[in-house]
Scaffold this motif. Structure first.
Motif, PDB file in Angstrom:
ATOM      1  N   GLY A 114       0.665  -1.112   0.069  1.00  0.00           N
ATOM      2  CA  GLY A 114       0.092  -0.086  -0.005  1.00  0.00           C
ATOM      3  C   GLY A 114       0.884   1.196   0.134  1.00  0.00           C
ATOM      4  N   ILE A 115       0.287   2.383   0.083  1.00  0.00           N
ATOM      5  CA  ILE A 115       0.816   3.499  -0.090  1.00  0.00           C
ATOM      6  C   ILE A 115       0.728   4.560   1.097  1.00  0.00           C
ATOM      7  N   LEU A 116       0.427   3.706   2.454  1.00  0.00           N
ATOM      8  CA  LEU A 116       0.262   4.890   3.664  1.00  0.00           C
ATOM      9  C   LEU A 116       1.389   5.647   3.838  1.00  0.00           C
ATOM     10  N   SER A 117       2.325   4.880   4.224  1.00  0.00           N
ATOM     11  CA  SER A 117       3.690   5.866   4.808  1.00  0.00           C
ATOM     12  C   SER A 117       4.070   6.666   3.581  1.00  0.00           C
ATOM     13  N   PRO A 118       4.206   6.433   2.123  1.00  0.00           N
ATOM     14  CA  PRO A 118       4.544   7.548   1.329  1.00  0.00           C
ATOM     15  C   PRO A 118       3.617   8.622   1.075  1.00  0.00           C
ATOM     16  N   LEU A 119       2.314   8.309   1.216  1.00  0.00           N
ATOM     17  CA  LEU A 119       1.316   9.401   1.072  1.00  0.00           C
ATOM     18  C   LEU A 119       1.275  10.067   2.200  1.00  0.00           C
ATOM     19  N   VAL A 120       1.242   9.833   3.679  1.00  0.00           N
ATOM     20  CA  VAL A 120       1.646  10.515   4.932  1.00  0.00           C
ATOM     21  C   VAL A 120       2.941  11.320   4.805  1.00  0.00           C
ATOM     22  N   GLY A 121       4.107  10.857   4.138  1.00  0.00           N
ATOM     23  CA  GLY A 121       5.261  11.410   3.928  1.00  0.00           C
ATOM     24  C   GLY A 121       4.916  12.700   3.050  1.00  0.00           C
ATOM     25  N   SER A 122       4.343  12.405   2.126  1.00  0.00           N
ATOM     26  CA  SER A 122       4.151  13.603   1.005  1.00  0.00           C
ATOM     27  C   SER A 122       3.345  14.677   1.536  1.00  0.00           C
ATOM     28  N   ILE A 123       2.357  14.194   2.469  1.00  0.00           N
ATOM     29  CA  ILE A 123       1.497  15.410   3.094  1.00  0.00           C
ATOM     30  C   ILE A 123       2.482  16.084   4.181  1.00  0.00           C
ATOM     31  N   TRP A 124       3.257  15.281   4.761  1.00  0.00           N
ATOM     32  CA  TRP A 124       4.198  16.140   5.710  1.00  0.00           C
ATOM     33  C   TRP A 124       5.088  16.894   5.121  1.00  0.00           C
ATOM     34  N   LEU A 125       5.495  16.500   3.957  1.00  0.00           N
ATOM     35  CA  LEU A 125       6.480  17.396   3.269  1.00  0.00           C
ATOM     36  C   LEU A 125       5.765  18.532   2.720  1.00  0.00           C
ATOM     37  N   LEU A 126       4.593  18.352   1.986  1.00  0.00           N
ATOM     38  CA  LEU A 126       3.934  19.566   1.696  1.00  0.00           C
ATOM     39  C   LEU A 126       3.354  20.575   2.729  1.00  0.00           C
ATOM     40  N   ILE A 127       3.143  20.150   3.841  1.00  0.00           N
ATOM     41  CA  ILE A 127       3.020  21.027   5.043  1.00  0.00           C
ATOM     42  C   ILE A 127       4.217  21.682   5.317  1.00  0.00           C
ATOM     43  N   THR A 128       5.304  21.077   5.494  1.00  0.00           N
ATOM     44  CA  THR A 128       6.458  21.727   5.912  1.00  0.00           C
ATOM     45  C   THR A 128       7.082  22.660   4.697  1.00  0.00           C
ATOM     46  N   VAL A 129       7.018  22.368   3.702  1.00  0.00           N
ATOM     47  CA  VAL A 129       7.383  23.116   2.602  1.00  0.00           C
ATOM     48  C   VAL A 129       6.751  24.475   2.456  1.00  0.00           C
ATOM     49  N   ALA A 130       5.243  24.416   2.804  1.00  0.00           N
ATOM     50  CA  ALA A 130       4.370  25.545   2.244  1.00  0.00           C
ATOM     51  C   ALA A 130       4.928  26.478   3.708  1.00  0.00           C
ATOM     52  N   LEU A 131       5.218  25.984   5.080  1.00  0.00           N
ATOM     53  CA  LEU A 131       5.510  26.822   6.045  1.00  0.00           C
ATOM     54  C   LEU A 131       6.560  27.433   6.012  1.00  0.00           C
ATOM     55  N   VAL A 132       7.624  26.636   5.275  1.00  0.00           N
ATOM     56  CA  VAL A 132       8.993  27.378   5.066  1.00  0.00           C
ATOM     57  C   VAL A 132       9.076  28.464   3.927  1.00  0.00           C
ATOM     58  N   SER A 133       8.504  27.852   2.571  1.00  0.00           N
ATOM     59  CA  SER A 133       8.763  28.572   1.563  1.00  0.00           C
ATOM     60  C   SER A 133       7.860  29.888   1.194  1.00  0.00           C
ATOM     61  N   PHE A 134       6.603  29.743   1.751  1.00  0.00           N
ATOM     62  CA  PHE A 134       5.610  30.867   1.776  1.00  0.00           C
ATOM     63  C   PHE A 134       6.095  32.030   2.467  1.00  0.00           C
ATOM     64  N   PRO A 135       6.373  32.121   3.527  1.00  0.00           N
ATOM     65  CA  PRO A 135       6.797  33.509   4.157  1.00  0.00           C
ATOM     66  C   PRO A 135       8.053  34.016   3.489  1.00  0.00           C
TER      67      PRO A 135
END
Length: 310
Positions: free
Chosen positions: A80-101
């Motif tokens: 299945g894709i549970l760990s890569p899916l959560v990893g992608s979402i985790w990456l997405l949130i962190t990237v947004a918090l860093v790159s946007f400001p």
């Protein structure tokens, strides 16, 4: 002779036969170029349709709740894709918090505060060039900077190292999108704010930034869409291809190993068994759904703020 004077244009063309021949050649060339452009467009769309049909045909029947909630496995039927899916979402949130400001702040400074001198022009040129640098170069930079030099903070090949690397990747895009959005705001709004006694920061914060926000959000979300589909930079910094756990959704989880959907898809596609290729097609569908949701969010936010602006 002007374009608004057809009689003078006709008299000129009758007096100059070579002009008619040249004009005919230009019209013919224009038709050829138009046909070539339409052909290239339809060819690209046809390839995209064929790709989508192939992916959905191979992976749609494999897509179910068990596939989404299961961990990767050596057994393709149980993977299945549970760990890569959560990893992608985790990456997405962190990237947004860093790159946007960082990206928006840099764009505001360069567009509203920085003076027009050789240093600013040098920075502008380099930002435009960095937006076109291949992602693997950012991966090499992230490997040295975030994995090796900042090891005490990132704990090496971790979610934080991957997020910081992807943030570097999309920062030039966010800066350019921010500057373009700020340029769409009329200068008369700025001058009106100054005339009322507002400071430069008050004018930007209260008047300019809210009007530019739809364009900024659209550019940011499209940049995040690029980040979530990146593979080369994550492979370079050492993202794992097999993880049977989910990173904690906490500050401690930022320092844990990770994988992502593009990495897992790459792993399955590289295997010889057809069952893993089917799993890869199903994972591609999930990734496309995630990208469509992000793009839909960009459109909704843009329309919402444009209505508020109106």
């Amino acid at each position: 002779m002007t374009a608004q004077d057809p009689k003078a244009f006709q008299n000129y063309s009758e007096a100059n036969p070579n002009f008619n021949a040249s004009l005919s050649d230009r019209y013919r060339l224009d038709k050829i170029l138009e046909f070539a452009a339409w052909t290239a467009t339809f060819f690209g769309l046809a390839m995209l349709v064929i790709l989508l049909i192939t992916v959905f045909r191979d992976g749609l029947f494999r897509l179910n709740w068990s596939f989404i909630t299961s961990y990767p496995s050596r057994n393709p039927s149980a993977a299945g894709i549970l760990s890569p899916l959560v990893g992608s979402i985790w990456l997405l949130i962190t990237v947004a918090l860093v790159s946007f400001p960082l990206g928006v702040g840099a764009g505001i400074y360069l567009e509203e505060y920085a003076s027009d001198n050789w240093l600013t022009r040098f920075v502008d040129i380099n930002i435009a060039n960095l937006a076109a640098v291949p992602s693997i170069i950012y991966g090499l930079l992230g490997l040295q900077l975030f994995v090796r030099w900042m090891f005490p903070i990132t704990n090496g090949r971790s979610v934080l190292a991957g997020a910081l690397t992807l943030s570097l990747l999309i920062l030039p895009v966010i800066i350019i999108a921010t500057r373009e959005a700020l340029r769409t705001v009329p200068d008369s709004i700025r001058q009106a704010g100054y005339a009322l006694g507002a400071t430069k920061w008050q004018v930007i914060r209260i008047q300019v930034f809210p009007l530019a926000l739809p364009g900024i959000l659209t550019g940011t979300i499209l940049a995040l869409s690029r980040a979530i589909g990146e593979t080369a930079s994550l492979i370079t910094i050492g993202a794992l291809t097999f993880i049977a756990f989910v990173p904690e959704l906490s500050l401690k989880g930022l320092q844990s190993p990770f994988t992502a959907l593009p990495i897992q898809i790459y792993n399955w596609v590289s295997r010889p068994q057809p069952e893993f290729h089917t799993n890869a097609a199903a994972a591609i569908i999930v990734l496309m759904i995630l990208l469509l949701l992000m793009n839909t969010t960009a459109i909704v936010l843009r329309n919402k703020f444009q209505k508020a602006r109106g």
